[in-house]
Write a protein that holds these residues in place. Structure first.
Motif, PDB file in Angstrom:
ATOM      1  N   GLY A 180     -93.786  54.915 -51.567  1.00 20.55           N
ATOM      2  CA  GLY A 180     -92.342  54.086 -51.892  1.00 20.55           C
ATOM      3  C   GLY A 180     -90.934  54.746 -51.104  1.00 20.55           C
ATOM      4  N   ARG A 181     -91.064  55.195 -50.350  1.00 17.63           N
ATOM      5  CA  ARG A 181     -90.162  55.387 -48.838  1.00 17.63           C
ATOM      6  C   ARG A 181     -90.432  54.620 -47.282  1.00 17.63           C
ATOM      7  NH1 ARG A 181     -85.653  56.488 -51.810  1.00 17.63           N
ATOM      8  NH2 ARG A 181     -86.139  57.827 -53.646  1.00 17.63           N
ATOM      9  N   GLY A 182     -91.209  54.429 -47.215  1.00 18.69           N
ATOM     10  CA  GLY A 182     -91.821  53.939 -46.276  1.00 18.69           C
ATOM     11  C   GLY A 182     -91.042  51.643 -45.880  1.00 18.69           C
ATOM     12  N   ARG A 183     -91.212  51.589 -44.752  1.00 18.36           N
ATOM     13  CA  ARG A 183     -91.569  50.212 -44.379  1.00 18.36           C
ATOM     14  C   ARG A 183     -92.237  49.683 -43.757  1.00 18.36           C
ATOM     15  NH1 ARG A 183     -86.582  47.636 -41.109  1.00 18.36           N
ATOM     16  NH2 ARG A 183     -87.342  46.330 -42.424  1.00 18.36           N
ATOM     17  N   GLY A 184     -93.599  50.748 -43.840  1.00 20.18           N
ATOM     18  CA  GLY A 184     -94.067  50.012 -43.187  1.00 20.18           C
ATOM     19  C   GLY A 184     -94.947  49.429 -42.004  1.00 20.18           C
ATOM     20  N   THR A 185     -93.890  50.096 -40.957  1.00 18.77           N
ATOM     21  CA  THR A 185     -93.682  50.442 -39.483  1.00 18.77           C
ATOM     22  C   THR A 185     -94.812  51.558 -38.831  1.00 18.77           C
ATOM     23  OG1 THR A 185     -92.398  51.878 -39.584  1.00 18.77           O
ATOM     24  CG2 THR A 185     -91.604  49.800 -39.734  1.00 18.77           C
ATOM     25  N   CYS A 186     -94.570  50.574 -37.950  1.00 17.76           N
ATOM     26  CA  CYS A 186     -96.096  52.156 -37.113  1.00 17.76           C
ATOM     27  C   CYS A 186     -95.148  52.806 -36.042  1.00 17.76           C
ATOM     28  CB  CYS A 186     -96.658  50.674 -35.795  1.00 17.76           C
ATOM     29  SG  CYS A 186     -97.984  51.597 -34.486  1.00 17.76           S
ATOM     30  N   VAL A 187     -96.298  53.619 -35.725  1.00 21.09           N
ATOM     31  CA  VAL A 187     -95.129  54.802 -35.149  1.00 21.09           C
ATOM     32  C   VAL A 187     -95.399  54.381 -33.353  1.00 21.09           C
ATOM     33  CG1 VAL A 187     -96.741  56.895 -36.110  1.00 21.09           C
ATOM     34  CG2 VAL A 187     -97.536  55.802 -34.392  1.00 21.09           C
ATOM     35  N   HIS A 188     -96.267  53.172 -32.867  1.00 21.90           N
ATOM     36  CA  HIS A 188     -95.522  53.099 -31.738  1.00 21.90           C
ATOM     37  C   HIS A 188     -94.300  51.850 -31.886  1.00 21.90           C
ATOM     38  CE1 HIS A 188     -99.645  53.444 -30.293  1.00 21.90           C
ATOM     39  NE2 HIS A 188    -100.440  52.116 -30.567  1.00 21.90           N
ATOM     40  N   LYS A 189     -93.258  52.392 -30.869  1.00 19.53           N
ATOM     41  CA  LYS A 189     -92.311  51.707 -30.814  1.00 19.53           C
ATOM     42  C   LYS A 189     -91.320  50.952 -29.257  1.00 19.53           C
ATOM     43  CE  LYS A 189     -91.456  53.976 -35.073  1.00 19.53           C
ATOM     44  NZ  LYS A 189     -91.775  53.275 -36.810  1.00 19.53           N
ATOM     45  N   ASP A 190     -92.573  50.973 -28.866  1.00 15.43           N
ATOM     46  CA  ASP A 190     -92.216  50.876 -27.578  1.00 15.43           C
ATOM     47  C   ASP A 190     -93.370  49.844 -26.989  1.00 15.43           C
ATOM     48  OD1 ASP A 190     -94.519  52.089 -27.192  1.00 15.43           O
ATOM     49  OD2 ASP A 190     -94.099  53.833 -25.734  1.00 15.43           O
ATOM     50  N   ASP A 191     -93.315  48.714 -28.067  1.00 13.90           N
ATOM     51  CA  ASP A 191     -94.092  47.256 -27.354  1.00 13.90           C
ATOM     52  C   ASP A 191     -93.779  46.092 -27.931  1.00 13.90           C
ATOM     53  OD1 ASP A 191     -95.227  48.186 -29.984  1.00 13.90           O
ATOM     54  OD2 ASP A 191     -97.075  47.304 -29.278  1.00 13.90           O
ATOM     55  N   ASP A 192     -93.955  45.306 -27.709  1.00 19.90           N
ATOM     56  CA  ASP A 192     -93.768  43.958 -28.177  1.00 19.90           C
ATOM     57  C   ASP A 192     -94.064  42.990 -29.359  1.00 19.90           C
ATOM     58  OD1 ASP A 192     -92.717  43.821 -26.561  1.00 19.90           O
ATOM     59  OD2 ASP A 192     -93.977  42.702 -24.561  1.00 19.90           O
ATOM     60  N   PHE A 193     -95.291  44.548 -30.607  1.00 21.36           N
ATOM     61  CA  PHE A 193     -94.843  43.592 -31.495  1.00 21.36           C
ATOM     62  C   PHE A 193     -94.300  43.410 -32.784  1.00 21.36           C
ATOM     63  CE2 PHE A 193     -96.863  44.068 -36.318  1.00 21.36           C
ATOM     64  CZ  PHE A 193     -97.872  43.691 -36.173  1.00 21.36           C
TER      65      PHE A 193
END
Length: 319
Positions: free
Chosen positions: A61-74
């Motif tokens: 309940g505290r996350g955004r569903g974001t990925c650990v990969h931050k350096d790509d074009d997703f």
């Protein structure tokens, strides 16, 4: 506000898949829709590593569903999805199924964008009046419609048999209702799909079907399937079945629901009860069934004693 339709292509630049999607998009634009086109193979998308950080954050309940990969074009694909009211997704058929890049993108959409994980996290964030940057984008759970298309060079249709069933991977996490789909086989017979006026006309119809669904006044009309064939399964409208469950039981592998096979006047028919249809993974009840199963597994997971020691035997084997 204008409705927006986004085309996602996993084909080559200006080749069959791309041009077919764009023909459908032009029909949407002609009807007053905003359109966008994304050539996914131009983007650098890292593979999902299965770390489960996205889902873990959502379940807390505290996350955004974001990925650990931050350096790509997703993020480009994600924003296009968030902004879309309708999607048109196309992929060539490579080796009996959609392309590898298609699968990579689907894995990244996957559970991290599942409405039954994101929905409760959004509700919790709103109820607690938290900073929107601490919970998922509220647009994640809005209703969308979609269409799928695939292109294969083979003259025999069954060489594309696993493409459209697999392409539901793109739409089902966010609950996008697929209202049309099309399979163009025998593409090797003509230099380019622009030499097939019948196929291009079908793409205009596909675009018109998206417009009709987005303009529908009732939910029943919005989700009505408009494809060429209703198929065997009344939910995903595919003909593919899994047998071997004993007796005359069969399963739709796309929906994960059980049906009963019958022979009526020499014709094979399959009946899916209303209860089974409602628990399709393409519908909310089926999605909740699965996400609750994941939650339960995460909370009751059995620990393995001395796991680190047990793993040592396999370190470096065959490397």
């Amino acid at each position: 506000m204008k409705k927006k339709v986004v085309g996602f292509s996993f084909g080559r630049k200006m080749s069959n898949t791309e041009v077919m999607i764009k023909e459908a998009l032009l029909e949407c634009e002609k009807a007053g829709m905003e359109i966008q086109f994304v050539r996914c193979d131009d983007l650098n998308i890292h593979i999902c590593t299965g770390c489960c950080a996205c889902v873990g954050g959502l379940m807390s309940g505290r996350g955004r569903g974001t990925c650990v990969h931050k350096d790509d074009d997703f993020h480009i694909i994600e924003e296009a999805l968030m902004s879309a009211d309708g999607v048109i997704v196309g992929s060539p058929t490579y080796e009996f199924a959609p392309t590898g890049n298609f699968k990579v993108v689907c894995d990244r959409i996957g559970p991290s964008h599942d409405k039954t994980f994101r929905g409760p996290a959004i509700e919790k964030g709103l109820a607690e009046e938290r900073d929107p940057k601490t919970y998922p984008d509220p647009r994640s759970t809005k209703k969308r419609v979609g269409a799928l298309l695939t292109v294969g060079g083979a003259r025999t249709e069954n060489w594309l048999a696993l493409s459209l069933p697999n392409m539901y991977e793109f739409t089902f996490p966010m609950g996008i209702d697929v209202i049309d789909k099309y399979k163009y086989f025998g593409a090797m017979n003509v230099e380019h799909v622009l030499g097939r006026p019948d196929v291009m006309e079908r793409m205009r119809k596909l675009g018109a079907n998206i417009v009709e669904a987005l303009n529908a006044e009732t939910e029943e009309e919005r989700v009505r399937y408009r494809g060429d064939s209703q198929g065997t399964c009344p939910v995903c409208h595919e003909d593919i079945l899994t047998v071997g469950y004993g007796g005359n039981k069969v399963e739709c592998p796309v929906c994960g629901i059980e049906g009963v096979l019958k022979l009526v006047d020499g014709e094979i028919q399959v009946e899916f009860s209303e209860e089974q249809q409602n628990r399709s993974r393409l519908r909310d009840a089926g999605k909740w069934e699965h996400s609750n199963e994941i939650r339960d597994g995460a909370m009751t997971q059995k620990k393995v004693e001395n796991l680190r020691e047990l793993k040592k035997k396999y370190i470096g084997v065959g490397e």
